[in-house]
Design an enzyme around this catalytic site. Sequence first.
Site, PDB file in Angstrom:
ATOM      1  N   VAL A 146       0.810  -1.212   0.000  1.00  0.00           N
ATOM      2  CA  VAL A 146       0.000   0.000   0.000  1.00  0.00           C
ATOM      3  C   VAL A 146       0.848   1.268   0.000  1.00  0.00           C
ATOM      4  CG1 VAL A 146      -1.949  -1.129   1.130  1.00  0.00           C
ATOM      5  CG2 VAL A 146      -0.179  -0.087   2.522  1.00  0.00           C
ATOM      6  N   LYS A 174      10.552   3.671  -3.256  1.00  0.00           N
ATOM      7  CA  LYS A 174       9.463   3.829  -2.296  1.00  0.00           C
ATOM      8  C   LYS A 174       9.467   5.250  -1.746  1.00  0.00           C
ATOM      9  CE  LYS A 174       8.631   0.218   0.320  1.00  0.00           C
ATOM     10  NZ  LYS A 174       8.781  -0.885   1.312  1.00  0.00           N
ATOM     11  N   ARG A 219      15.789  -5.277  -6.258  1.00  0.00           N
ATOM     12  CA  ARG A 219      14.941  -6.458  -6.300  1.00  0.00           C
ATOM     13  C   ARG A 219      15.788  -7.735  -6.258  1.00  0.00           C
ATOM     14  NH1 ARG A 219       9.690  -5.815 -10.074  1.00  0.00           N
ATOM     15  NH2 ARG A 219       9.418  -7.860  -9.093  1.00  0.00           N
ATOM     16  N   ASP A 304       3.253  -4.546  11.794  1.00  0.00           N
ATOM     17  CA  ASP A 304       2.581  -4.822  10.517  1.00  0.00           C
ATOM     18  C   ASP A 304       3.311  -5.910   9.719  1.00  0.00           C
ATOM     19  OD1 ASP A 304       0.371  -4.214   8.812  1.00  0.00           O
ATOM     20  OD2 ASP A 304       1.712  -3.156   7.464  1.00  0.00           O
ATOM     21  N   HIS A 306       3.045  -8.832   8.242  1.00  0.00           N
ATOM     22  CA  HIS A 306       2.008  -9.763   7.805  1.00  0.00           C
ATOM     23  C   HIS A 306       2.565 -10.752   6.783  1.00  0.00           C
ATOM     24  CE1 HIS A 306       1.883  -7.252   4.233  1.00  0.00           C
ATOM     25  NE2 HIS A 306       1.619  -6.192   4.984  1.00  0.00           N
ATOM     26  N   ASN A 309       4.654  -9.833   3.724  1.00  0.00           N
ATOM     27  CA  ASN A 309       6.008  -9.349   3.979  1.00  0.00           C
ATOM     28  C   ASN A 309       6.992 -10.499   4.159  1.00  0.00           C
ATOM     29  OD1 ASN A 309       5.298  -6.699   3.761  1.00  0.00           O
ATOM     30  ND2 ASN A 309       5.073  -6.343   5.955  1.00  0.00           N
TER      31      ASN A 309
END
Length: 436
Positions: A146, A174, A219, A304, A306, A309
Amino acid sequence: MLHSVNIRYGEKVIGHIGLSAETNLPVVEYQHQWRENGFPISPSLSFQNPSTPASVYNYLDNLLPEGKARELLAQNLGVSEKNVFAQTLALGQDVSGAFTFSSQKTPNQPTFREIPSKELIRRLEQKEDFGLLHWDDKPRLSVAGVQDKLNVYISPDGQIGFGDGTLSSTHILKFEKANLPHLVLNEFICMRLAKLSGLPTAETQFMRFEQFPALLVKRFDRRYEAKAEKVLRRHVIDGCQALDLPREYKYERNFGDNRDMKHIRDGASLPKLFNFCQASPSPAQNTMQLLQWQLFNLMISNYDSHAKNVSFFWGRNSCDFTPSYDLVNVAMFPQFKQTLAMAVGDEFEPDHIHAYQLADFAASCGLKRQLVVESLRELSAKVLQVINTQNLSEELEQQQLISTEEKDYIAQLIEHIQARTQQLQACADNIADISL
């Protein structure tokens, strides 16, 4: 199959994905040769059993952006947000992992479209109103999450832009929203601390585009091959794809934390992820990395953390934990939910995590208590050693990338992590004596 498109692995077409003529739901078909020599694109889309439409949907759903970016993508395509087939086709040349989804019969030649700094800054000035999804009338964001981000290709001479054809994104940029100041800096420091503490971690770089801070993440599922002038891809699946869950189930309390729904815990959980690791071809290594990942997230107060991740390199007879990413001290942001994404034992409240909860965590995840104790002692000692011996803001200061205010913020962040790590370290001595 209706409206089928190619599933491509490098230059090979290994199957097709489309809509069932009978149900109009997504289906996957592999070519015979790929069944003999390849590997399924995820555990739930195996060669042995026909994949269900739900499993195909879950896999595609987890390839796509989340939040506002997902809404904008669906709106610009003129489809429902649930139409994962149309959205995957729009972004299918550069989604996570090694496979691409396209109606093209052969890959295009490599092309590069530079993003000049002035253009990026202009877009960042407008991103709260217009977002970063579309460039040149084409959707470009193709990674889940998000946070404001952008898939980019970085050329050998350091130019930032978009790669197409045999090129693809090699990095992720980001950014932070206006109501979340210092989010990028927070993540950079947490990622840096993880790497210095010995955890496999994605490579990151803190940058600025005038007043806009940015985190450049390399990446780990991409590698540029200069001689061939192409970007090679390595396949990965995230935790939701591993568990065959839709993206909404990335939290254990998949219907939220409100009083009437918090007892429903059908989403991803630590026991489910540990079970997946223990059933993998590398059970000891994956279990250890997942344990260290969870303990480090507790130390930095990343509530967070989750299932999206967590990721695994997935291949023929192989499944290995990827480097860590998205490490953020969420406690520094009251705007975020201050409960755990996945319970430790049976506890979702971070301030209630003590020796009992850690012993319960070991039992519920099928871990030996002594392994948890030793891992907690070792990792907390490494984290505290880095904090006590390394100046994590020094390099940024030397490069004149941070202000005095940002330097003070880093000091507050480190102080918070140090205190939490010391609290958890003190729990280690009592875990073995707990009666559940």
